[in-house]
Design a protein around this motif. Structure first.
Motif, PDB file in Angstrom:
ATOM      1  N   VAL A   1      -1.390  -9.151 -13.159  1.00 53.20           N
ATOM      2  CA  VAL A   1      -1.550 -10.075 -12.044  1.00 53.20           C
ATOM      3  C   VAL A   1      -0.994  -9.388 -10.802  1.00 53.20           C
ATOM      4  O   VAL A   1       0.127  -8.876 -10.825  1.00 53.20           O
ATOM      5  CB  VAL A   1      -0.809 -11.411 -12.306  1.00 53.20           C
ATOM      6  CG1 VAL A   1      -0.915 -12.328 -11.098  1.00 53.20           C
ATOM      7  CG2 VAL A   1      -1.355 -12.086 -13.561  1.00 53.20           C
ATOM      8  N   VAL A   2      -1.785  -9.377  -9.741  1.00 53.02           N
ATOM      9  CA  VAL A   2      -1.363  -8.741  -8.490  1.00 53.02           C
ATOM     10  C   VAL A   2      -1.419  -9.790  -7.378  1.00 53.02           C
ATOM     11  O   VAL A   2      -2.461 -10.424  -7.176  1.00 53.02           O
ATOM     12  CB  VAL A   2      -2.260  -7.543  -8.123  1.00 53.02           C
ATOM     13  CG1 VAL A   2      -1.786  -6.904  -6.821  1.00 53.02           C
ATOM     14  CG2 VAL A   2      -2.287  -6.521  -9.250  1.00 53.02           C
ATOM     15  N   THR A   3      -0.300  -9.960  -6.678  1.00 50.38           N
ATOM     16  CA  THR A   3      -0.279 -10.852  -5.523  1.00 50.38           C
ATOM     17  C   THR A   3      -1.009 -10.148  -4.388  1.00 50.38           C
ATOM     18  O   THR A   3      -0.598  -9.075  -3.950  1.00 50.38           O
ATOM     19  CB  THR A   3       1.170 -11.175  -5.109  1.00 50.38           C
ATOM     20  OG1 THR A   3       1.846 -11.753  -6.229  1.00 50.38           O
ATOM     21  CG2 THR A   3       1.201 -12.136  -3.942  1.00 50.38           C
ATOM     22  N   GLY A   4      -2.108 -10.744  -3.958  1.00 51.21           N
ATOM     23  CA  GLY A   4      -2.930 -10.146  -2.921  1.00 51.21           C
ATOM     24  C   GLY A   4      -4.385 -10.131  -3.356  1.00 51.21           C
ATOM     25  O   GLY A   4      -4.773 -10.832  -4.284  1.00 51.21           O
ATOM     26  N   ASN A   5      -5.177  -9.320  -2.701  1.00 50.52           N
ATOM     27  CA  ASN A   5      -6.591  -9.212  -3.042  1.00 50.52           C
ATOM     28  C   ASN A   5      -6.943  -7.739  -3.255  1.00 50.52           C
ATOM     29  O   ASN A   5      -6.124  -6.858  -2.997  1.00 50.52           O
ATOM     30  CB  ASN A   5      -7.457  -9.870  -1.960  1.00 50.52           C
ATOM     31  CG  ASN A   5      -7.297  -9.206  -0.618  1.00 50.52           C
ATOM     32  OD1 ASN A   5      -7.399  -7.989  -0.495  1.00 50.52           O
ATOM     33  ND2 ASN A   5      -7.042  -9.999   0.418  1.00 50.52           N
ATOM     34  N   PRO A   6      -8.149  -7.478  -3.737  1.00 50.12           N
ATOM     35  CA  PRO A   6      -8.514  -6.089  -4.036  1.00 50.12           C
ATOM     36  C   PRO A   6      -8.389  -5.105  -2.881  1.00 50.12           C
ATOM     37  O   PRO A   6      -8.338  -3.896  -3.101  1.00 50.12           O
ATOM     38  CB  PRO A   6      -9.964  -6.208  -4.514  1.00 50.12           C
ATOM     39  CG  PRO A   6     -10.040  -7.583  -5.093  1.00 50.12           C
ATOM     40  CD  PRO A   6      -9.176  -8.429  -4.184  1.00 50.12           C
ATOM     41  N   ALA A   7      -8.276  -5.585  -1.660  1.00 56.93           N
ATOM     42  CA  ALA A   7      -8.109  -4.686  -0.513  1.00 56.93           C
ATOM     43  C   ALA A   7      -6.796  -3.916  -0.579  1.00 56.93           C
ATOM     44  O   ALA A   7      -6.659  -2.868   0.054  1.00 56.93           O
ATOM     45  CB  ALA A   7      -8.189  -5.476   0.795  1.00 56.93           C
ATOM     46  N   ILE A   8      -5.838  -4.409  -1.366  1.00 56.15           N
ATOM     47  CA  ILE A   8      -4.538  -3.722  -1.484  1.00 56.15           C
ATOM     48  C   ILE A   8      -4.451  -2.894  -2.770  1.00 56.15           C
ATOM     49  O   ILE A   8      -3.360  -2.591  -3.243  1.00 56.15           O
ATOM     50  CB  ILE A   8      -3.357  -4.711  -1.389  1.00 56.15           C
ATOM     51  CG1 ILE A   8      -3.332  -5.665  -2.589  1.00 56.15           C
ATOM     52  CG2 ILE A   8      -3.382  -5.477  -0.075  1.00 56.15           C
ATOM     53  CD1 ILE A   8      -1.963  -6.251  -2.847  1.00 56.15           C
ATOM     54  N   LEU A   9      -5.594  -2.508  -3.298  1.00 57.53           N
ATOM     55  CA  LEU A   9      -5.619  -1.747  -4.547  1.00 57.53           C
ATOM     56  C   LEU A   9      -4.725  -0.513  -4.490  1.00 57.53           C
ATOM     57  O   LEU A   9      -3.940  -0.263  -5.415  1.00 57.53           O
ATOM     58  CB  LEU A   9      -7.057  -1.350  -4.903  1.00 57.53           C
ATOM     59  CG  LEU A   9      -7.249  -0.554  -6.195  1.00 57.53           C
ATOM     60  CD1 LEU A   9      -6.745  -1.337  -7.404  1.00 57.53           C
ATOM     61  CD2 LEU A   9      -8.711  -0.191  -6.372  1.00 57.53           C
ATOM     62  N   ASP A  10      -4.786   0.250  -3.415  1.00 60.12           N
ATOM     63  CA  ASP A  10      -3.952   1.455  -3.319  1.00 60.12           C
ATOM     64  C   ASP A  10      -2.466   1.112  -3.296  1.00 60.12           C
ATOM     65  O   ASP A  10      -1.650   1.814  -3.889  1.00 60.12           O
ATOM     66  CB  ASP A  10      -4.329   2.289  -2.099  1.00 60.12           C
ATOM     67  CG  ASP A  10      -5.637   3.047  -2.307  1.00 60.12           C
ATOM     68  OD1 ASP A  10      -6.003   3.296  -3.477  1.00 60.12           O
ATOM     69  OD2 ASP A  10      -6.289   3.371  -1.306  1.00 60.12           O
ATOM     70  N   THR A  11      -2.100   0.028  -2.642  1.00 66.02           N
ATOM     71  CA  THR A  11      -0.710  -0.424  -2.614  1.00 66.02           C
ATOM     72  C   THR A  11      -0.267  -0.816  -4.020  1.00 66.02           C
ATOM     73  O   THR A  11       0.839  -0.481  -4.454  1.00 66.02           O
ATOM     74  CB  THR A  11      -0.550  -1.614  -1.647  1.00 66.02           C
ATOM     75  OG1 THR A  11      -0.955  -1.193  -0.345  1.00 66.02           O
ATOM     76  CG2 THR A  11       0.880  -2.107  -1.601  1.00 66.02           C
ATOM     77  N   ALA A  12      -1.137  -1.522  -4.738  1.00 63.61           N
ATOM     78  CA  ALA A  12      -0.816  -1.913  -6.112  1.00 63.61           C
ATOM     79  C   ALA A  12      -0.656  -0.678  -6.992  1.00 63.61           C
ATOM     80  O   ALA A  12       0.252  -0.629  -7.834  1.00 63.61           O
ATOM     81  CB  ALA A  12      -1.911  -2.830  -6.662  1.00 63.61           C
ATOM     82  N   ARG A  13      -1.515   0.300  -6.805  1.00 64.26           N
ATOM     83  CA  ARG A  13      -1.398   1.548  -7.580  1.00 64.26           C
ATOM     84  C   ARG A  13      -0.038   2.203  -7.362  1.00 64.26           C
ATOM     85  O   ARG A  13       0.600   2.670  -8.313  1.00 64.26           O
ATOM     86  CB  ARG A  13      -2.506   2.520  -7.195  1.00 64.26           C
ATOM     87  CG  ARG A  13      -3.859   2.172  -7.752  1.00 64.26           C
ATOM     88  CD  ARG A  13      -4.917   3.147  -7.279  1.00 64.26           C
ATOM     89  NE  ARG A  13      -6.174   2.912  -7.969  1.00 64.26           N
ATOM     90  CZ  ARG A  13      -7.353   2.989  -7.377  1.00 64.26           C
ATOM     91  NH1 ARG A  13      -7.448   3.303  -6.090  1.00 64.26           N
ATOM     92  NH2 ARG A  13      -8.460   2.772  -8.066  1.00 64.26           N
TER      93      ARG A  13
END
Length: 103
Positions: A25-37
């Protein structure tokens, strides 16, 4: 159980005793994929916005479960049950999970 990336980029294991469900689960949307990585470095690989490969070793190290022998055994059992379904990558020792984005 699920691994969660919070808005402050902290990463925690949630609902650890639910061995019947597994996701990221990631807080945010797919636009922050690099941040999540970046937040998940050493914990999971995200090849795309839908899929995560979560490190078995990282799961076993999370606070609250690292020293719990019963939990460790239950995780091993979950992994064995997941193998026939293609959810385990033996090479990288990781468990496949879908990503749920929470805005």
């Amino acid at each position: 159980m699920f691994v969660k990336v919070y808005a402050d980029h902290s990463v925690k294991l949630e609902d650890p005793n639910n061995f019947r469900a597994f996701k990221l689960v990631v807080t945010g949307n797919p636009a922050i994929l690099d941040t999540a990585r970046k937040a998940l470095a050493g914990v999971a690989e995200l090849p795309d916005e839908r899929t995560a490969w979560i490190s078995e070793a990282a799961l076993r190290r999370f606070e609250g479960v690292a020293q719990d022998a019963d939990w460790q055994q239950n995780l091993s059992a979950m992994i064995e049950k997941a193998k026939p379904h293609g959810w385990i990558d033996e090479t990288r020792k990781a468990i496949k999970a879908h990503i749920e984005w929470q805005e």
